[in-house]
Motif scaffolding. Sequence first.
Motif, PDB file in Angstrom:
ATOM      1  N   TYR A   1       0.863  -1.185   0.000  1.00  0.00           N
ATOM      2  CA  TYR A   1       0.000   0.000   0.000  1.00  0.00           C
ATOM      3  C   TYR A   1       0.895   1.231   0.000  1.00  0.00           C
ATOM      4  O   TYR A   1       2.062   1.170   0.393  1.00  0.00           O
ATOM      5  N   THR A   2       0.339   2.327  -0.474  1.00  0.00           N
ATOM      6  CA  THR A   2       1.119   3.568  -0.474  1.00  0.00           C
ATOM      7  C   THR A   2       0.227   4.768  -0.221  1.00  0.00           C
ATOM      8  O   THR A   2      -0.906   4.817  -0.698  1.00  0.00           O
ATOM      9  N   SER A  22     -11.228   8.321  -3.599  1.00  0.00           N
ATOM     10  CA  SER A  22     -11.229   6.867  -3.438  1.00  0.00           C
ATOM     11  C   SER A  22      -9.833   6.282  -3.557  1.00  0.00           C
ATOM     12  O   SER A  22      -9.014   6.762  -4.344  1.00  0.00           O
ATOM     13  N   ALA A  23      -9.600   5.233  -2.796  1.00  0.00           N
ATOM     14  CA  ALA A  23      -8.365   4.466  -2.946  1.00  0.00           C
ATOM     15  C   ALA A  23      -8.477   3.585  -4.191  1.00  0.00           C
ATOM     16  O   ALA A  23      -9.583   3.316  -4.673  1.00  0.00           O
ATOM     17  N   PHE A  24      -7.337   3.164  -4.716  1.00  0.00           N
ATOM     18  CA  PHE A  24      -7.374   2.333  -5.920  1.00  0.00           C
ATOM     19  C   PHE A  24      -6.156   1.424  -5.950  1.00  0.00           C
ATOM     20  O   PHE A  24      -5.194   1.634  -5.191  1.00  0.00           O
ATOM     21  N   VAL A  25      -6.216   0.414  -6.829  1.00  0.00           N
ATOM     22  CA  VAL A  25      -5.072  -0.489  -6.970  1.00  0.00           C
ATOM     23  C   VAL A  25      -4.421  -0.249  -8.318  1.00  0.00           C
ATOM     24  O   VAL A  25      -5.098  -0.169  -9.343  1.00  0.00           O
ATOM     25  N   TYR A  34      -3.317   2.283  -3.565  1.00  0.00           N
ATOM     26  CA  TYR A  34      -3.008   3.714  -3.481  1.00  0.00           C
ATOM     27  C   TYR A  34      -4.050   4.413  -2.625  1.00  0.00           C
ATOM     28  O   TYR A  34      -5.248   4.305  -2.883  1.00  0.00           O
ATOM     29  N   ILE A  35      -3.560   5.158  -1.628  1.00  0.00           N
ATOM     30  CA  ILE A  35      -4.455   5.908  -0.763  1.00  0.00           C
ATOM     31  C   ILE A  35      -4.178   7.401  -0.973  1.00  0.00           C
ATOM     32  O   ILE A  35      -3.102   7.883  -0.623  1.00  0.00           O
ATOM     33  N   PRO A  36      -5.117   8.120  -1.581  1.00  0.00           N
ATOM     34  CA  PRO A  36      -4.881   9.546  -1.823  1.00  0.00           C
ATOM     35  C   PRO A  36      -4.812  10.303  -0.493  1.00  0.00           C
ATOM     36  O   PRO A  36      -5.700  10.159   0.343  1.00  0.00           O
ATOM     37  N   THR A  37      -3.757  11.057  -0.298  1.00  0.00           N
ATOM     38  CA  THR A  37      -3.568  11.719   0.992  1.00  0.00           C
ATOM     39  C   THR A  37      -3.179  13.186   0.864  1.00  0.00           C
ATOM     40  O   THR A  37      -2.715  13.638  -0.169  1.00  0.00           O
ATOM     41  N   CYS A  38      -3.381  13.896   1.982  1.00  0.00           N
ATOM     42  CA  CYS A  38      -2.862  15.251   2.132  1.00  0.00           C
ATOM     43  C   CYS A  38      -1.490  15.135   2.788  1.00  0.00           C
ATOM     44  O   CYS A  38      -1.218  14.189   3.521  1.00  0.00           O
TER      45      CYS A  38
END
Length: 695
Positions: A67-68, A135-138, A144-148
């Motif tokens: 995961y990232t 949304s997270a995605f693969v 992938y976790i979209p983050t601030c």
Amino acid sequence: MSDILNVPEIFGSDVFNETTMRQRLPQHIFEAWKSCIATGSQLTLEVANEIAEAMKIWALEKGATHYTHWFQPMTGITAEKHDSFIAPTGDGRVIMEFSGKELVKGESDGSSFPNGGLRATFEARGYTAWDPTSSAFVRDGSLYIPTCFFSYTGESLDKKTPLLRSVDEVSREAVRILRLFGDTETKRVICCVGAEQEYFLLPRDLYAQREDLRLTGRTLFGAQPPKGQELDDHYFGTIRTRVSSFMKDLDEQLWRLGILSKTKHNEGAPCQHELAPIYTDVNTACDDNQMMMSIMKKCAAKHNLVCLLHEKPFAGVNGSGKHNNWSLATDTGKNLFSPGKTPSQNARFLLFLAAFLKGIDEYQDFLRCTVAFAGNDHRLGGGEAPPAIVSVFLGDELNGIIQSIIDGTKYEQEDKGMLRIGVDVMPSIPKDTTDRNRTSPLAFTGNKFEFRMLGSSQSISGPNIALNTIMAEELHQFADRLEQASDFDKELHALICEVFTNHQRIIFSGNGYSDEWKWEAARRGLSNLVSTADALPAYVAPKNIELFTKHGIFTENEMRARHAIHLESYNKIMAIEARTMEDMAMHQILPAAMRYTHSLCEGVAAKKELGASANAESQLIRNLSSSTDALYEHVGKLHNCLAAVPKNAPEVAARYYRNVIVPAMEDVRAEADILEALTDKRYWPYPTYSDLLFY
Ligand code: ADP
Ligand code: MG
């Protein structure tokens, strides 16, 4: 097995989206997540743990091992660090683990992202926090976790956090206005964006032979080929097979990630193409555009191509931009920039239009800053893309309406007397009244504004933060005034009339490329910030700092840091380009020209021995020699100028790059391009423009 792609089936299949969440989460957890999104509150650890577990199981099914936390630092591109899900069980085996804490917050180990001084080295940690609205995605075996991304002290270090803040601000102020028009339904106003992406594709083997393309993304040298884009035979032309199979592959990857890739075609310049998605909310549009740019590059490599996102890869043919189509809509689906079909819609439309015009006029300098960087300096004002002067194109119909409101006169075209705000129905505004004005930096296109100054490589975040915040500020002022009014209709009319009168200078329908417009714009007092070095000081102008701090988008510190980052990045890019130029001239171009000259000299000597004439060779040798001498001298001068770049004063350095280094680079290029035209192709060290553009 069939080759037919079932698009509805694959669309979004690699995204942990709302539908997937509904299916895979216990209902109360799903509801809790929904309510956090609606209210902007934090997820509890229990909810986060449940979501993380469901996400992990889903991602493992999709083949993910890692995961990232995916974030958007100030580099303008995205960053990711991958951790595997493995956790040792103590007996030599592992299980796959992922906790709510890991989902919600991460620590970035590097202090090497640009921070403009916000992270002192003693506290170099940065944190990433999940943005549950994306949304997270693969992708490629990772979740992938979209983050601030923010600092230890809570200052934002990225392009997502302020965008989310600006989205909330413009929504809040717009809803205040809607209430005044009796709209009690709308809970949120959504900023909608569709970003059209231009790019170039080149064969990988040719690209690899050019140091300038590899190091700077653009050609620093290159004589004009016999043919350019004058025949307009590329625009909308048939897409060649190699490119077409790239595009097909790209679409499939984008669709799997839920990206609404819609239109693809060849653009004006040879090897230039465009991809346009269907618009979505701006946060998603921004994530999607970042993802799109990154996938384009990877996918091109798979097809032995290289995708160039630089704004000006080649002199003499069009550069690449990104058209940012921007509008505001209610959560009930009403576009607030749609000219009204009822008297009340007409008034609302005119009020939003007035707010937009006033805002663009007052903050034109800041808007210019949001598209100011080294690559875009080759486009803006370069006689092809929009000029560096910000103005708004509305079309004849709207211009007529505005003029009649200002003058209090009949609105002629419709021949129905004066158009009364909030009383009459607006005439329908055709999408393109006349020939679409391609020279305008900000054009009204029926129900949205198309901001065309963006460069192809840049994140769309900055320009949209600016548009949203500017709009929030104007709507805020309007709401304050109208909420106090004893006679709403009268005050509304007065306000709209006053704003149109005071800000009509920002409206321009003529040719934005012409010299007359430069004069006219100066007469109107519009700013003309020609280059990045000219534009960036406005980033920290007191009125602009006041705007963004007032709305809680940036702190003053954050703005000063961002300003410093933009300056630093401009200076670094200029230095890299100048050094690359020097390197290529000294190690490739001059030696090639000298070798060729030398072989000509040998030929002349041999011919003379035989008593044959060698006039052509002799003349060529003289021309080559004088150009080699001149080039050698220009390179020496560039070298000396580079050694004298002012230190420790980034703003002074930026002006120096612009005023001293750029002209020195132009001299080097001009002479090298002359040499290219004189030199036997077999001696020339890298592929020429005609090799690259007409492969
Ligand atoms: P073109 O500019 O080529 O004529 P369109 O006008 O159809 O194409 O759309 C260009 C882009 O604008 C597309 O990405 C489209 O989805 C987007 N767009 C269309 N309507 C809106 C809107 N109301 N708000 C924001 N973007 C929009
Ligand atoms: Mg367009």
